[in-house]
Design a protein around this motif. Structure first.
Motif, PDB file in Angstrom:
ATOM      1  N   GLN A 233      53.264  55.418   7.594  1.00  0.00           N
ATOM      2  CA  GLN A 233      54.388  55.957   7.279  1.00  0.00           C
ATOM      3  C   GLN A 233      55.764  55.624   7.977  1.00  0.00           C
ATOM      4  O   GLN A 233      55.762  55.601   9.048  1.00  0.00           O
TER       5      GLN A 233
ATOM      6  N   GLN B  58      65.747  56.707   6.827  1.00  0.00           N
ATOM      7  CA  GLN B  58      65.871  55.500   7.427  1.00  0.00           C
ATOM      8  C   GLN B  58      65.790  54.192   6.556  1.00  0.00           C
ATOM      9  O   GLN B  58      66.301  53.204   6.735  1.00  0.00           O
TER      10      GLN B  58
ATOM     11  N   ARG C 226      59.988  66.690   6.865  1.00  0.00           N
ATOM     12  CA  ARG C 226      60.126  65.152   6.903  1.00  0.00           C
ATOM     13  C   ARG C 226      59.816  64.319   5.965  1.00  0.00           C
ATOM     14  O   ARG C 226      58.944  64.599   5.052  1.00  0.00           O
ATOM     15  N   ARG C 227      60.565  63.634   5.401  1.00  0.00           N
ATOM     16  CA  ARG C 227      60.468  62.767   4.219  1.00  0.00           C
ATOM     17  C   ARG C 227      59.962  61.430   4.770  1.00  0.00           C
ATOM     18  O   ARG C 227      60.627  60.578   5.441  1.00  0.00           O
ATOM     19  N   TYR C 228      58.874  60.951   3.968  1.00  0.00           N
ATOM     20  CA  TYR C 228      58.242  59.587   4.305  1.00  0.00           C
ATOM     21  C   TYR C 228      57.927  58.756   3.182  1.00  0.00           C
ATOM     22  O   TYR C 228      58.024  59.087   1.965  1.00  0.00           O
TER      23      TYR C 228
ATOM     24  N   THR D 173      55.020  58.413  -1.301  1.00  0.00           N
ATOM     25  CA  THR D 173      56.278  58.882  -0.445  1.00  0.00           C
ATOM     26  C   THR D 173      56.241  60.404  -1.140  1.00  0.00           C
ATOM     27  O   THR D 173      55.780  60.826  -2.029  1.00  0.00           O
TER      28      THR D 173
ATOM     29  N   ASP E 144      60.160  56.910   7.857  1.00  0.00           N
ATOM     30  CA  ASP E 144      61.087  57.638   7.553  1.00  0.00           C
ATOM     31  C   ASP E 144      61.798  57.232   6.276  1.00  0.00           C
ATOM     32  O   ASP E 144      62.500  56.308   6.293  1.00  0.00           O
TER      33      ASP E 144
END
Length: 338
Positions: free
Chosen positions: A45, A50, A3-5, A108, A47
């Motif tokens: 956090q 998104q 997952r990229r946050y 991030t 996404d």
């Protein structure tokens, strides 16, 4: 892909810009299933992809192709949250920047920043994993905010030599040049901000030496709470070193204060490997350079560390099922033309 946050602080300025043009930032967030509370509750956090889609949506719907540069004046060092604290521990700008880059994963895990020093010039080089998402506005915003962070950490304005973006220009040249106060190059091999190397020697005025141990403990706890894995750290370090063209298992392990064999074992336990992480970086970077720039494919191969363009072409075809030339032609809308 993990997952990229990004922290919700990255939304800073969106409401203000929306208000200036009679738009509704809350409605924009809702259209992406995001709570308007994020505009106020920043220490969470969200996404990453998104968030990027939101920026592109607002830029298009609000007819603001320079949205990123309009948000930038509202985003300063403080948007990095606890990462900003490291500037109170260092003696000069060079050490402060290195400390920020080491801890950027807290803010991030999809933005990699590297400090490059060569001859009389220094540069902050940014790398972002794009996936299948358009991230033009985010890339513009990230480099624009880099200017703010540099100047705020230094405590005074900086005269920049050049700013470069891997994206091609789309009517943003004047806005970008006005923001950076220097020539701006689009369609470059990398996204970077260049300045006089001597600036890095500037001593910082504020040093809260009495709180060093507390700050270190806080950052360590924050990293632990973020659940950052060894592969997260390795992925970050690989991207940073690949941007500087000096990445090996040994150099990454050294930067992470681990033995090479120990790093290999930890990565294997997390279901990946050093080679796979490097391959993933090259795959993502290759797609970005092929589709978002017009630099010669031979230079793309060189930037990715391939000795021969033919080797790069085979790798790209394996990753994406299409040659880099055909992929670029498709992205330019010229597929099938003579």
């Amino acid at each position: 892909m993990a997952r990229r946050y990004i922290q919700a602080q990255s939304l800073t300025g969106l409401s203000e810009v929306a208000a200036q043009f009679g738009e509704d930032a809350s409605a924009a967030l809702k259209s992406f299933g995001m709570s308007p509370r994020l505009l106020r509750e920043r220490d969470v956090q969200i996404d990453f992809f998104q968030y990027c889609q939101l920026l592109e949506h607002c830029a298009e719907r609000w007819n603001l192709p320079d949205l990123a540069f309009r948000m930038a004046p509202f985003q300063h060092l403080e948007i990095l949250g606890p990462v900003a604290l490291v500037t109170r521990m260092e003696r000069n700008l060079r050490d402060a920047l290195r400390a920020i880059l080491r801890n950027l994963l807290i803010y991030t895990n999809n933005l990699i920043a590297a400090l490059e020093e060569q001859d009389d010039t220094a540069a902050i080089v940014l790398s972002v994993q794009t996936g299948d998402t358009v991230i033009r506005q985010y890339r513009f915003l990230a480099l624009a905010v880099t200017k703010n962070v540099l100047e705020q950490a230094a405590g005074s304005p900086i005269r920049f030599v050049e700013a470069s973006f891997s994206e091609v220009a789309e009517g943003k040249i004047r806005t970008a040049e006005a923001w950076f106060g220097c020539p701006v190059r689009f369609g470059a091999a990398r996204t970077a901000l260049y300045f006089d190397r001597a600036v890095l020697d500037r001593e910082l005025e504020k040093q809260d030496t009495a709180y060093h141990s507390i700050i270190r403990r806080f950052l360590s706890t924050t990293r632990d709470e973020a659940g950052l894995s060894v592969s997260d750290g390795a992925r970050d370090e690989i991207a940073r070193q690949m941007e500087l063209s000096e990445c090996t298992l040994e150099s990454v392990a050294r930067a992470m204060r681990m033995e090479p064999r120990g790093l290999q074992r930890r990565l294997k336990a997390e279901g990946t490997s050093f080679r796979e992480l490097v391959d993933n970086w090259r795959r993502d970077r290759a797609m970005s350079l092929v589709t978002m720039t017009r630099i010669p494919l031979s230079d793309v191969a060189d930037a990715l560390g391939y000795a021969h363009q033919a080797v790069f072409t085979r790798a790209f075809s394996r990753w994406h099922g299409i040659t880099p030339l055909a992929c670029r032609q498709r992205a330019m809308g010229v597929e099938g033309r003579p």
